[in-house]
Scaffold this motif. Structure first.
Motif, PDB file in Angstrom:
ATOM      1  N   LEU A 107       0.832  -1.204   0.000  1.00 54.45           N
ATOM      2  CA  LEU A 107       0.000   0.000   0.000  1.00 54.45           C
ATOM      3  C   LEU A 107       0.866   1.253   0.000  1.00 54.45           C
ATOM      4  O   LEU A 107       0.671   2.174  -0.808  1.00 54.45           O
ATOM      5  N   ARG A 145      -9.256   5.367  -4.819  1.00 57.63           N
ATOM      6  CA  ARG A 145      -8.593   4.127  -5.164  1.00 57.63           C
ATOM      7  C   ARG A 145      -7.890   3.438  -3.996  1.00 57.63           C
ATOM      8  O   ARG A 145      -7.404   2.330  -4.121  1.00 57.63           O
ATOM      9  N   TYR A 146      -7.817   4.111  -2.865  1.00 57.55           N
ATOM     10  CA  TYR A 146      -7.123   3.540  -1.715  1.00 57.55           C
ATOM     11  C   TYR A 146      -8.061   3.480  -0.517  1.00 57.55           C
ATOM     12  O   TYR A 146      -9.028   4.242  -0.453  1.00 57.55           O
ATOM     13  N   TYR A 181     -20.616  -2.959  -5.328  1.00 60.23           N
ATOM     14  CA  TYR A 181     -19.792  -2.025  -6.091  1.00 60.23           C
ATOM     15  C   TYR A 181     -20.610  -0.920  -6.768  1.00 60.23           C
ATOM     16  O   TYR A 181     -20.185   0.238  -6.802  1.00 60.23           O
ATOM     17  N   LEU A 195      -8.844   1.672 -10.710  1.00 60.15           N
ATOM     18  CA  LEU A 195      -9.132   0.724  -9.632  1.00 60.15           C
ATOM     19  C   LEU A 195      -9.427  -0.664 -10.186  1.00 60.15           C
ATOM     20  O   LEU A 195      -8.858  -1.670  -9.745  1.00 60.15           O
ATOM     21  N   GLN A 196     -10.313  -0.733 -11.148  1.00 58.38           N
ATOM     22  CA  GLN A 196     -10.724  -2.028 -11.696  1.00 58.38           C
ATOM     23  C   GLN A 196      -9.557  -2.765 -12.351  1.00 58.38           C
ATOM     24  O   GLN A 196      -9.380  -3.973 -12.148  1.00 58.38           O
ATOM     25  N   ARG A 209      -6.322  -2.337 -11.949  1.00 60.32           N
ATOM     26  CA  ARG A 209      -5.264  -2.730 -11.014  1.00 60.32           C
ATOM     27  C   ARG A 209      -5.687  -3.881 -10.127  1.00 60.32           C
ATOM     28  O   ARG A 209      -4.885  -4.751  -9.792  1.00 60.32           O
ATOM     29  N   LEU A 210      -6.950  -3.882  -9.745  1.00 62.72           N
ATOM     30  CA  LEU A 210      -7.448  -5.008  -8.956  1.00 62.72           C
ATOM     31  C   LEU A 210      -7.326  -6.276  -9.793  1.00 62.72           C
ATOM     32  O   LEU A 210      -6.843  -7.318  -9.317  1.00 62.72           O
ATOM     33  N   ASP A 257      -3.659  -7.313  -9.954  1.00 64.46           N
ATOM     34  CA  ASP A 257      -3.195  -7.935  -8.712  1.00 64.46           C
ATOM     35  C   ASP A 257      -3.704  -9.367  -8.586  1.00 64.46           C
ATOM     36  O   ASP A 257      -2.970 -10.252  -8.146  1.00 64.46           O
ATOM     37  N   VAL A 292      -6.816  -7.954  -0.635  1.00 65.60           N
ATOM     38  CA  VAL A 292      -7.641  -6.935  -1.299  1.00 65.60           C
ATOM     39  C   VAL A 292      -8.170  -5.946  -0.256  1.00 65.60           C
ATOM     40  O   VAL A 292      -8.053  -4.725  -0.418  1.00 65.60           O
ATOM     41  N   ARG A 303      -5.773  -3.245   0.899  1.00 69.88           N
ATOM     42  CA  ARG A 303      -5.141  -2.311  -0.023  1.00 69.88           C
ATOM     43  C   ARG A 303      -6.100  -1.565  -0.925  1.00 69.88           C
ATOM     44  O   ARG A 303      -5.699  -0.655  -1.644  1.00 69.88           O
ATOM     45  N   TYR A 304      -7.367  -1.944  -0.909  1.00 66.54           N
ATOM     46  CA  TYR A 304      -8.343  -1.313  -1.786  1.00 66.54           C
ATOM     47  C   TYR A 304      -9.490  -0.746  -0.965  1.00 66.54           C
ATOM     48  O   TYR A 304      -9.722  -1.197   0.160  1.00 66.54           O
TER      49      TYR A 304
END
Ligand SMILES: Nc1nc2c(ncn2[C@@H]2O[C@H](COP(=O)(O)OP(=O)(O)OP(=O)(O)O)[C@@H](O)[C@H]2O)c(=O)[nH]1
Ligand SMILES: Nc1nc2c(ncn2[C@@H]2O[C@H](COP(=O)(O)OP(=O)(O)OP(=O)(O)O)[C@@H](O)[C@H]2O)c(=O)[nH]1
Ligand SMILES: Nc1nc2c(ncn2[C@@H]2O[C@H](COP(=O)(O)OP(=O)(O)OP(=O)(O)O)[C@@H](O)[C@H]2O)c(=O)[nH]1
Ligand SMILES: Nc1nc2c(ncn2[C@@H]2O[C@H](COP(=O)(O)OP(=O)(O)OP(=O)(O)O)[C@@H](O)[C@H]2O)c(=O)[nH]1
Ligand SMILES: [Ca+2]
Ligand SMILES: [Ca+2]
Ligand SMILES: [Ca+2]
Ligand SMILES: [Ca+2]
Lengths: 258, 258, 258, 258
Positions: free
Chosen positions: B31, B80-81, D13, D31-32, D34-35, D38, D77, D80-81
């Motif tokens: 993070l 986003r965080y 969501y 966001l989408q 990068r999720l 990951d 997840v 970090r999100y």
């Protein structure tokens, strides 16, 4: 009780940063910190820990991760970054000795700035039955928010934290062959051999005498870095609730304090 | 000649890291380093520089980035965080004074661990016509590969680099109100006021006397951190080619050496 | 009313994916989606939009981003990824015509799989005074959760969404030279010329007749993609509250419905 | 021969994207993607595959990943999100049946937009001794560069690819209970039951008749998605070298063509 460490070294990185022209610093910072983050996820989801240290050389505790895991980390980096990484694996009773072994594996294959030395994978992981036990100590500054963050300008807060880190890292290295890493905020995590309570108390006293910063520490042990480190975090919470300076998450021998 | 600095502070981060339970350290590391990388891209693509310093508090040189830019950074982080950030902006002749101002803006709004203090945006950016000039000095260890990386175990290499950083950061802060940041490898970047050659030579001499590490430095200046920093990188390359210890990318007055 | 589009094409990507051996698919997926995310942050923080479309070719609305901005995007990609990108810029009254121009710029410089064609930057951005106005339409499936997500297996839900997308994209392209992109969930965003309410109603009717999926749409306009797109999102919320199928965020002429 | 699939659904969501105000689209895209990236690294480094499909709902092949692995993905997840994910695991002879089971696990726990339904983890992974075998087919358009990318504007190229995907996905679903996913460029990967050569030839013929796009396909099988998918990539390279339309990496029975 044996710890497995891996040295992760970016291949020939110095020359790359200035070829054909110096590269934008913020792009280098982004590259380095994302590479570290990816390795943290890879290693972390397998129970390991990695520390950014110099970013071009990172140090990981990798108990339980074998050659195949290391190889797949190299492949994944190569497929997604403009740089590659060499990996040296070492195992020994003390963390410093394990890192000696890990570093020598890479050094034996050539210089960090040798153009033709890429993606070294050397050294033997612990075999599955080995009795891997890691000790982790999580140090933290007492009331960093009240004494520094909310009082001084941020650089001056940082100077205090940095001083405590410099003092602690040298002391733990010399006295115990332990490897201490700053992990952000006011936190330092040390990979340690087995040590009694008074050894930790002495380290804290040393830092306070040396640079005037007050620390507390939680200590854990486990088969993986995460197991040990997570216990250390719980022990640190015990320090907070009890107002103590050193707590272990596991029963101590004669000298133990909890 | 005025520099604009921004202090970026994660809101109420300490409590978050241990609520409801301590969070996995490798997730926190991920993070923190990704947040830093995102800010490096945001600020960097607008000509600024950001330094990770403690990760929960980062320091940026933001000449040319106004309130709207700062606001949009906050929004993007929030979207986003799982954490938010407060931003304090300060401007002054010396970097230390600018950071004083930036930090006070945030401190005035509440503690870093105040639950109800979120997304502070305070302080005035330079206005467009202001004569913003930043000086950046890029320090680097001579032959770090040959003397440390290829010789010692990685932690012991790191100890030497760390010592040089601790020594230089305190010296530059005290002597000149300059803010020096380790940026990985063997590199330190300092945000400086205007300084003559001998000031840089004295800093290098101080570090060598103090901890035995030999540095060289390239110095640049410009309207943005990137302009100044990029010139500093070129000047550092001049040091490499000329075998000198201090080079400026811009013409020096009487005392200048190039 | 003119829109500026940029085609972003990864250079010689097909051969790279299989050299020297096919690369792990999950690494390619990671590379592609992170590259897209980075471009989304870069373009998005400057008021633009980018769509992933085929990932190796992405389409961006870049009103307000000049040559220097485009160049700095290329540099940043080159510094952090194992691939490079070519950029073609086109401007025209309709989105399709702007993309024609943008694509031709890149095609004129060589094939997408020409080894020696790298980092093309071609085409002229709008100049600052140009009257750039973009129209964005944000389409969304009515009650996708109740009708599909909570009822069918996820692939079958996806088939319905995919059908509606295939139907809408072809219709909008043919009828209006508009470019429609699936953006996840049940959402489609279309870059449009100026269109009256009944044109949107017809599109929705077409999709319902064609594949039986019910859509609603919010429409916005603005100097940048974000301004227009954000208004479109607000208009879509109006559809939700009013139970209507087409809403504009800005006053409509004679034919307008709000 | 059994496949294990996991449905990954972002919790609640839809409402999050518009609360308290609609969120910037480029932040949602970041966001989408990068999720997804990951998860691709997490699953991919354990031999699995994940497909972005709708991004708010992703479908993964997770042979060999147990409950503990799934749990640790959820934790990572969450740490970090700003969002959390629910996971449903299903196993069956055909991919469609496995996904039925996986989806039902999540649906049984509540709606995708149920505020109180978070981090469901339901369904039983295959146990270690089960005979998990996955078949993967990697489809690719013949000469996409020459026929589309270098000829048409990028959206029109994309329309052709999209048509071939829409046609193939429905055909494979209906005819064989196979799940086909667009993975970028001109590539489609299908998770399949065991099928003979002529079944693949028929699929290719169907797409050519239906929308005029010519495909080729490589087929692999293995204990994990990566093993099967990697073999499929090699088989696809065989198509390229041999000029054939269907190749298997493993020996075919009576009807086999290689
Ligand atoms: N890497 C890491 N950093 C942490 C962790 N916990 C806290 N921090 C950091 O430490 C900073 C200070 O938080 P605390 O230690 O809770 O605050 P404090 O004011 O020092 O209070 P006490 O330690 O309780 O006296 C935070 O902003 C974080 O950056 C952790 O588990 N890991
Ligand atoms: N952040 C950052 N790090 C750099 C840069 N250039 C080099 N480094 C780091 O510095 C390390 C050492 O590289 P060099 O300084 O080129 O190597 P050296 O052996 O010290 O050689 P000389 O400095 O030429 O004497 C590299 O591995 C990088 O981590 C830079 O521009 N930015
Ligand atoms: N890219 C993007 N996706 C969104 C946005 N809003 C919602 N979504 C997606 O759409 C999915 C469905 O959400 P909604 O459209 O709110 O739900 P619904 O059940 O269709 O309800 P109504 O549209 O209100 O009838 C979510 O899971 C998201 O994936 C947005 O602004 N941008
Ligand atoms: N996801 C993914 N995409 C790929 C892979 N290989 C190629 N691609 C994509 O496919 C695009 C086209 O590449 P090719 O299929 O090699 O090119 P082509 O012109 O169609 O040539 P042939 O297929 O050899 O006829 C590339 O730009 C990539 O986006 C792969 O293994 N995985
Ligand atoms: Ca503390
Ligand atoms: Ca050096
Ligand atoms: Ca909807
Ligand atoms: Ca192809």
């Amino acid at each position: 009780m044996t710890t497995q460490l891996t040295l992760i070294q970016i291949d020939n990185y110095g020359p790359w940063t200035v070829t054909p022209e110096p590269r934008r610093e913020m792009d280098l910072q982004t590259l380095q910190s994302r590479l570290f983050a990816d390795i943290a996820q890879f290693v972390g989801s397998r129970g390991g820990y990695v520390f950014f240290s110099r970013f071009d050389n990172m140090i990981a505790v990798t108990n339980g991760i074998g050659r195949a895991g290391h190889k797949s980390l190299q492949e994944s980096v190569r497929n997604r970054y403009p740089v590659t990484v060499s990996l040296g694996i070492g195992t020994a009773e003390t963390p410093a000795a394990a890192l000696d072994a890990a570093t020598e594996q890479i050094q034996a294959a050539g210089s960090a700035q040798d153009k033709s030395r890429t993606e070294v994978l050397a050294g033997e992981p612990l075999d599955g039955d080995a009795d891997a036990t890691t000790h982790m100590a999580h140090f933290d500054v007492n009331d960093a928010t009240g004494k520094y963050t909310d009082q001084l300008n941020e650089f001056d807060s940082f100077i205090h934290i940095e001083r405590s880190y410099a003092s602690l890292m040298e002391y733990m290295r010399e006295a115990h062959g332990a490897l201490s890493f700053f992990v952000g905020g006011d936190n330092i995590i040390a990979v340690c051999p087995e040590l009694p309570t008074n050894a930790y108390q002495d380290a804290i006293d040393h830092v306070e005498d040396d640079v005037g910063v007050e620390l507390k520490v939680g200590v854990g042990r486990g088969a993986t870095a995460h197991d040990a480190g997570y216990d250390a975090k719980h022990a640190l919470e015990d320090c907070r609730y009890e107002g103590t300076a050193v707590e272990f998450e596991y029963p101590q021998a004669a000298t133990g304090d909890d």
